[in-house]
Design an enzyme around this catalytic site. Sequence first.
Site, PDB file in Angstrom:
ATOM      1  N   ASP A 189      36.933  86.707  26.298  1.00 21.23           N
ATOM      2  CA  ASP A 189      35.766  87.504  25.979  1.00 21.23           C
ATOM      3  C   ASP A 189      36.131  88.959  26.273  1.00 21.23           C
ATOM      4  OD1 ASP A 189      33.019  88.276  25.591  1.00 21.23           O
ATOM      5  OD2 ASP A 189      32.797  88.256  27.771  1.00 21.23           O
ATOM      6  N   ASP A 191      33.425  92.024  26.700  1.00 26.40           N
ATOM      7  CA  ASP A 191      32.494  92.714  27.597  1.00 26.40           C
ATOM      8  C   ASP A 191      32.397  92.008  28.941  1.00 26.40           C
ATOM      9  OD1 ASP A 191      32.144  94.058  25.251  1.00 26.40           O
ATOM     10  OD2 ASP A 191      29.964  93.987  25.247  1.00 26.40           O
TER      11      ASP A 191
END
Length: 422
Positions: A189, A191
């Site tokens: 991922d 963020d």
Amino acid sequence: MSASQNSDVRTLLVKIFGKDRPGITAGLFDTLAAYAVDVVDIEQVVSRGRLVLCALVTAPSAAGADEGELRATVHSWAESMKLQAEIISGTGDNRPRGLGRSHVTVLGHPLTAESTAAIAARITETGGNIDRIFRLAKYPVTAVEFAVSGAAPEALRTALATRAAAIGVDVAVVSAGLHRRAQRLVVMDVDSTLIQDEVIELFAAHAGCEDQVAEVTAAAMRGELDFEQSLHARVALLAGLDASVVDKVRAEVRLTPGARTLIRTLKRLGFQVGVVSGGFTQVTDDLRERLGLDFASANTLEIVDGKLTGRVTGEIVDRAGKAKLLRRFAAEAGVPLAQTVAIGDGANDLDMLNAAGLGVAFNAKPVVREAAHTAVNVPFLDAVLYLLGITREEVEAADAAEAARSGEAGPTGSGPAPDGGR
């Protein structure tokens, strides 16, 4: 079958203790060579300059030699080297290790005696035996690996996960075998995982709508909006923003400590690395180029006539989309799904974490930590390397070798590398 494989053959366990220095191992085996013994097993450990050397050998077979003479000679040699020796008689090799073999990695910041005792006790309670322990890293966290046999990896993972959460350490359980050394795909991922920021919030700050974006995010977390609804609602608030803000946001993005170390080490090992994000390609494409990533996929902000329209284009990358992309990247990389590692922090990452061979919850919400295969709760992304059996010394040696080739000064080993993203 050799003599050492015969369970009835007499064997001797020769143990040497003392201050470490060059030549001890060669000296011991030079001494034993006079008795024509076969080496069945060897293990050596050095801790704070103190040596423990164990050699399992067959009983003497040279004409006229006997066990008593061998013992006397070894003790005499050890005394001359200011070492201690212990010799134990027995038969055959070490007992076979139990079925079900795992690598159990424990991360502590710090790693206390109390937490180590708790982990060791839980391994025993599951029927596991600790065959070997060694340290992977001493900073920025302490990482140790237990080689465990006799317990099914899944049962061990379940038993240790609850205990680790209660005592404040991170524990990962990975099945032993050749697959651990195979080429892998690592997908992260973005963020709050690869980077410290939430990209939508960086854009919102330039649009002056941080509070409104936060309200929509809170509504999504309460379950009042699904990810796609919340994405559209938040992006709509950016309508009219000048496209030049993209460069400003890219400059504001802060890599998570350890991000560069993680990626460059994986790439040196031949791993492929990718990112999937509910954020925006305007940022992930830049990260892909800067970090040399193999794969990147995210949502795309629509820009018309130099302005953000407040819409996204293309297929939405949501929770299900991330798992789908993991599978697609694995297929393109030629890596079985079981050989993939996924790293994320939010509920939006759960499908991807569960689909991967190893799902790592990185400083994640409680619901994600509980559902993932393992959790890392220290703020250093390169701690994931330890879960793969890579030591801090190996990372630093590779950095130093690369620096020497390029004529640059590398990390000294006394602390993190100078790069803020390490």
